[in-house]
Design an enzyme around this catalytic site. Structure first.
Site, PDB file in Angstrom:
ATOM      1  CB  SER A 175       2.258   3.680  -2.036  1.00  0.00           C
ATOM      2  OG  SER A 175       2.258   2.733  -1.258  1.00  0.00           O
ATOM      3  CE  LYS A 222      -0.258   8.828   4.314  1.00  0.00           C
ATOM      4  NZ  LYS A 222       0.338   7.615   4.785  1.00  0.00           N
ATOM      5  CG  HIS A 245       2.655  -2.420   0.956  1.00  0.00           C
ATOM      6  ND1 HIS A 245       2.741  -1.400   0.102  1.00  0.00           N
ATOM      7  CD2 HIS A 245       2.755  -1.667   2.270  1.00  0.00           C
ATOM      8  CE1 HIS A 245       2.497  -0.294   0.663  1.00  0.00           C
ATOM      9  NE2 HIS A 245       2.625  -0.209   1.835  1.00  0.00           N
ATOM     10  NE  ARG A 252       9.523   1.744   3.226  1.00  0.00           N
ATOM     11  CZ  ARG A 252       8.492   2.644   2.923  1.00  0.00           C
ATOM     12  NH1 ARG A 252       8.416   2.866   1.751  1.00  0.00           N
ATOM     13  NH2 ARG A 252       8.041   3.521   3.858  1.00  0.00           N
TER      14      ARG A 252
HETATM   15  P1  ADP Z   1       1.093   3.997   6.774  1.00  0.00           P
HETATM   16  O1  ADP Z   1       0.614   5.300   5.917  1.00  0.00           O
HETATM   17  O2  ADP Z   1       0.355   3.195   7.783  1.00  0.00           O
HETATM   18  O3  ADP Z   1       2.609   4.299   6.695  1.00  0.00           O
HETATM   19  P2  ADP Z   1       1.941   2.484   4.287  1.00  0.00           P
HETATM   20  O4  ADP Z   1       0.995   1.698   3.191  1.00  0.00           O
HETATM   21  O5  ADP Z   1       2.816   3.588   3.655  1.00  0.00           O
HETATM   22  O6  ADP Z   1       0.903   3.089   5.373  1.00  0.00           O
HETATM   23  O7  ADP Z   1       3.024   1.285   4.802  1.00  0.00           O
HETATM   24  C1  ADP Z   1       2.309   0.393   5.868  1.00  0.00           C
HETATM   25  C2  ADP Z   1       3.558  -0.203   6.220  1.00  0.00           C
HETATM   26  O8  ADP Z   1       4.079  -0.914   5.144  1.00  0.00           O
HETATM   27  C3  ADP Z   1       4.450   0.489   7.011  1.00  0.00           C
HETATM   28  O9  ADP Z   1       5.180  -0.304   8.062  1.00  0.00           O
HETATM   29  C4  ADP Z   1       5.630   0.604   5.960  1.00  0.00           C
HETATM   30  O10 ADP Z   1       7.020   1.000   6.682  1.00  0.00           O
HETATM   31  C5  ADP Z   1       5.561  -0.619   5.340  1.00  0.00           C
HETATM   32  N1  ADP Z   1       5.949  -0.643   3.950  1.00  0.00           N
HETATM   33  C6  ADP Z   1       5.700   0.366   3.099  1.00  0.00           C
HETATM   34  N2  ADP Z   1       6.382   0.125   1.745  1.00  0.00           N
HETATM   35  C7  ADP Z   1       7.284  -0.862   2.270  1.00  0.00           C
HETATM   36  C8  ADP Z   1       8.285  -1.534   1.311  1.00  0.00           C
HETATM   37  N3  ADP Z   1       8.736  -1.424  -0.079  1.00  0.00           N
HETATM   38  N4  ADP Z   1       9.037  -2.653   1.940  1.00  0.00           N
HETATM   39  C9  ADP Z   1       8.623  -3.031   3.184  1.00  0.00           C
HETATM   40  N5  ADP Z   1       7.628  -2.512   3.982  1.00  0.00           N
HETATM   41  C10 ADP Z   1       6.936  -1.253   3.363  1.00  0.00           C
END
Ligand code: ADP
Length: 167
Positions: free
Chosen positions: A129, A42, A18, A91
């Site tokens: 996460s 969630k 992130h 990703r």
């Molecule tokens: P959501 O519940 O909205 O998917 P997340 O926190 O899981 O929230 O993800 C937010 C954004 O960050 C999404 O677009 C996700 O694909 C991206 N994301 C999550 N992990 C990574 C990572 N390791 N590298 C790049 N982008 C990521």
């Protein structure tokens, strides 16, 4: 023209993946609003306030990166902040279908808002996460996955869980 971009997500908790997306976005857009979603459906490990505060601590010295929470429609939040840009991270191919669906739905609701996808460094493409939470729960080393602020929060959380189990 595009000086404010919104990066929405659950950030439960934010990983280096992130943060890498935020850093990359900040080289393209003047201001980034990292927008932590208050998603009642969630089950999150950290509550909304904790997720916001952890990110605020990490970016306390960056004037162009703000961290806010929101609920309701994302496009309304985007407009309220005078933005037209949603940033999301991609990703792997496995992210694509969901992200496409989300982006097209947002476009259908509000045609003048664009979703921009950024790819993290390769070393973060496997990071999620949920994986980090799993490793932390099992007592593994998470220092290469998350910022020290978040590492400490996760360690504290799971050591409390373990202590409560012993009682
Ligand atoms: P959501 O519940 O909205 O998917 P997340 O926190 O899981 O929230 O993800 C937010 C954004 O960050 C999404 O677009 C996700 O694909 C991206 N994301 C999550 N992990 C990574 C990572 N390791 N590298 C790049 N982008 C990521």
């Amino acid at each position: 023209m595009h000086n404010v971009a919104i990066y929405p997500g659950s950030f439960d908790p934010a990983t280096f993946g992130h943060l890498n997306i935020i850093d990359r976005a900040s080289t393209i857009f003047e201001n980034i609003i990292v927008s932590v979603v208050n998603n009642q459906n969630k089950n999150t490990l950290f509550n909304l306030e904790e997720r916001v505060l952890m990110l605020r601590e990490i970016y306390s010295n960056n004037k162009n990166i703000r961290v806010e929470s929101f609920d309701g429609l994302l496009v309304d939040f985007v407009k309220k902040n005078n933005s037209k840009i949603i940033v999301r991270g991609l990703r792997a191919v496995s992210d694509f279908e969901y992200e496409l669906q989300l982006a097209l739905t947002n476009r259908k609701i509000s045609d003048n808002i664009e979703t921009v996808f950024l790819m993290p460094n390769e070393e973060y493409t496997y990071l999620s996460s949920s994986l980090v939470k799993e490793v932390a729960k099992l007592g593994g080393d998470i220092s290469s996955f998350v910022h020290p602020t978040i590492e400490k929060k996760l360690k504290d959380y799971f050591s409390n869980v373990r202590q409560n189990r012993k009682i």
